[in-house]
Design an enzyme around this catalytic site. Structure first.
Site, PDB file in Angstrom:
ATOM      1  N   GLU A 163      -7.686  -7.367  13.605  1.00  0.00           N
ATOM      2  CA  GLU A 163      -8.206  -7.587  12.245  1.00  0.00           C
ATOM      3  C   GLU A 163      -7.808  -8.980  11.779  1.00  0.00           C
ATOM      4  OE1 GLU A 163      -6.500  -4.264  10.096  1.00  0.00           O
ATOM      5  OE2 GLU A 163      -7.905  -2.846  11.002  1.00  0.00           O
ATOM      6  N   ASP A 209      -3.702  -8.212   3.324  1.00  0.00           N
ATOM      7  CA  ASP A 209      -5.077  -8.412   3.811  1.00  0.00           C
ATOM      8  C   ASP A 209      -5.704  -9.484   2.933  1.00  0.00           C
ATOM      9  OD1 ASP A 209      -4.771  -6.325   5.608  1.00  0.00           O
ATOM     10  OD2 ASP A 209      -5.791  -4.860   4.340  1.00  0.00           O
ATOM     11  N   HIS A 224      -5.474  -9.425   8.501  1.00  0.00           N
ATOM     12  CA  HIS A 224      -4.238  -8.646   8.310  1.00  0.00           C
ATOM     13  C   HIS A 224      -3.027  -9.407   8.876  1.00  0.00           C
ATOM     14  CE1 HIS A 224      -2.059  -4.598   8.495  1.00  0.00           C
ATOM     15  NE2 HIS A 224      -1.411  -5.260   9.441  1.00  0.00           N
ATOM     16  N   HIS A 264       1.667  -2.368   5.538  1.00  0.00           N
ATOM     17  CA  HIS A 264       1.442  -2.578   4.107  1.00  0.00           C
ATOM     18  C   HIS A 264       2.444  -1.798   3.253  1.00  0.00           C
ATOM     19  CE1 HIS A 264      -2.380  -4.845   4.122  1.00  0.00           C
ATOM     20  NE2 HIS A 264      -2.673  -4.163   5.213  1.00  0.00           N
ATOM     21  N   ARG A 269       0.861  -1.201   0.000  1.00  0.00           N
ATOM     22  CA  ARG A 269       0.000   0.000   0.000  1.00  0.00           C
ATOM     23  C   ARG A 269       0.893   1.246   0.000  1.00  0.00           C
ATOM     24  NH1 ARG A 269      -3.616   0.187   5.181  1.00  0.00           N
ATOM     25  NH2 ARG A 269      -4.397  -1.705   4.175  1.00  0.00           N
TER      26      ARG A 269
HETATM   27  C1  LIG Z   1      -7.492  -0.818   6.913  1.00  0.00           C
HETATM   28  C2  LIG Z   1      -7.004  -2.181   7.169  1.00  0.00           C
HETATM   29  N1  LIG Z   1      -7.104  -2.916   5.950  1.00  0.00           N
HETATM   30  C3  LIG Z   1      -5.574  -2.182   7.658  1.00  0.00           C
HETATM   31  O1  LIG Z   1      -4.708  -2.571   6.918  1.00  0.00           O
HETATM   32  N2  LIG Z   1      -5.364  -1.734   8.911  1.00  0.00           N
HETATM   33  C4  LIG Z   1      -4.051  -1.713   9.472  1.00  0.00           C
HETATM   34  C5  LIG Z   1      -4.074  -1.393  10.937  1.00  0.00           C
HETATM   35  C6  LIG Z   1      -3.158  -0.734   8.742  1.00  0.00           C
HETATM   36  O2  LIG Z   1      -3.622   0.359   8.407  1.00  0.00           O
HETATM   37  O3  LIG Z   1      -1.974  -1.062   8.589  1.00  0.00           O
HETATM   38 ZN   LIG Z   2      -4.145  -4.751   6.507  1.00  0.00          ZN
END
Ligand SMILES: C[C@@H](N)C(=O)N[C@H](C)C(=O)O
Ligand SMILES: [Zn+2]
Length: 267
Positions: free
Chosen positions: A246, A188, A249, A181, A136
């Site tokens: 979560e 995820d 994750h 990420h 990400r």
């Molecule tokens: C938003 C969710 N998919 C996620 O990845 N949450 C964790 C805490 C993050 O933002 O790293």
């Molecule tokens: Zn995540």
């Protein structure tokens, strides 16, 4: 309305193209439809399908950072399912997220190889992985932070965070301003049945930001608890660390970039 086109901030040219295409389609429909006095099929009914098929035809740009060992995950695990929801509007913001220019999952090669072993293991048990997010870009995380401070935009609250005030999503650990990420070895994911491709019921949707998404949350059925356990056991066996809040994750423990937050686009 058309998730594929949604991102007010990053995709204005794409939106203009979409509007142009829609207008053209409406004109063609008007010209080709005999005037019977009854209502012709709305062009809106055909437009999303046309746009979706274009989305699946997006080709990779292969602009990964050179020599850093990043890979497109579908090339390492072709048999997994992929549904990159930050590229579409099917996420807690409701629009395409900054930095996601293609529906692709990118990871470090080390994480990808470990994840392939997870998928191989799960296939022997009648499942496959479905990847929802992987690498990400930091700019995406920054968008999450700006969005969380806008009290007026609660479009996706009911589906994704009904019990949490969005301004507290970071404080309560559902979002992170420095996310694993962005280091490229966090993913995820959920389970699908190998035979049907249907998602396994895990007790909450991926990115449902609330207490039911914690590992071991109260109120889960036995089947939902078992499904989370199947995923967790397979992930932990290959060196991934779960995240208590979560169930979807996971971060590779032996990640190659434990303190580098990348910002290249997914494309
Ligand atoms: C938003 C969710 N998919 C996620 O990845 N949450 C964790 C805490 C993050 O933002 O790293
Ligand atoms: Zn995540």
């Amino acid at each position: 309305m058309y998730p594929f086109l949604k991102n007010k901030q990053a995709s204005r040219p794409a939106q203009k193209m979409g509007l142009f295409a829609l207008t053209a389609l409406m004109l063609i429909t008007c010209v080709n439809t005999p005037s019977t006095g009854s209502t012709a099929a709305s062009p809106k009914q055909t437009e999303p399908a046309a746009i979706s098929s274009k989305a699946s035809e997006i080709t990779k740009k292969y602009q990964l950072p050179k020599g850093k060992g990043f890979v497109y995950l579908d090339e390492v695990i072709p048999s997994a399912a992929y549904d990159l929801r930050y590229y579409t509007g099917d996420n807690f913001i409701g629009e395409r997220i900054d930095g996601y220019n293609g529906p692709f999952a990118i990871l470090t090669l080390r994480a990808a190889r470990a994840l392939k072993k997870v998928n191989d293991d799960l296939e022997t048990q009648g499942y496959r992985l479905k990847i929802i997010d992987a690498y990400r870009p930091q700019k995406a995380v920054d968008l999450f932070a700006r969005w969380s401070k806008d009290p007026l935009d609660t479009e996706m609250k009911e589906r994704f965070y009904p019990d949490v005030d969005k301004k507290n999503l970071f404080k309560q650990g559902y979002l992170s301003s420095k996310s694993g990420h962005s280091r490229g070895s966090t993913v995820d994911l959920t389970l699908v049945y190998k035979k049907t491709g249907e998602e396994v019921d895990m007790g909450s949707r991926v990115d449902f930001l609330g207490s039911i998404s914690a590992h071991g949350a109260d109120g889960l059925t036995k089947a939902q608890r078992t499904a989370r356990y199947v995923l967790k056991t397979a992930m932990v066996k290959q060196g991934f660390k779960p995240y208590s809040k979560e169930w979807w994750h996971y971060t590779l423990k032996n990640e190659p970039y434990p303190s580098t937050y990348f910002d290249f686009d997914v494309e």
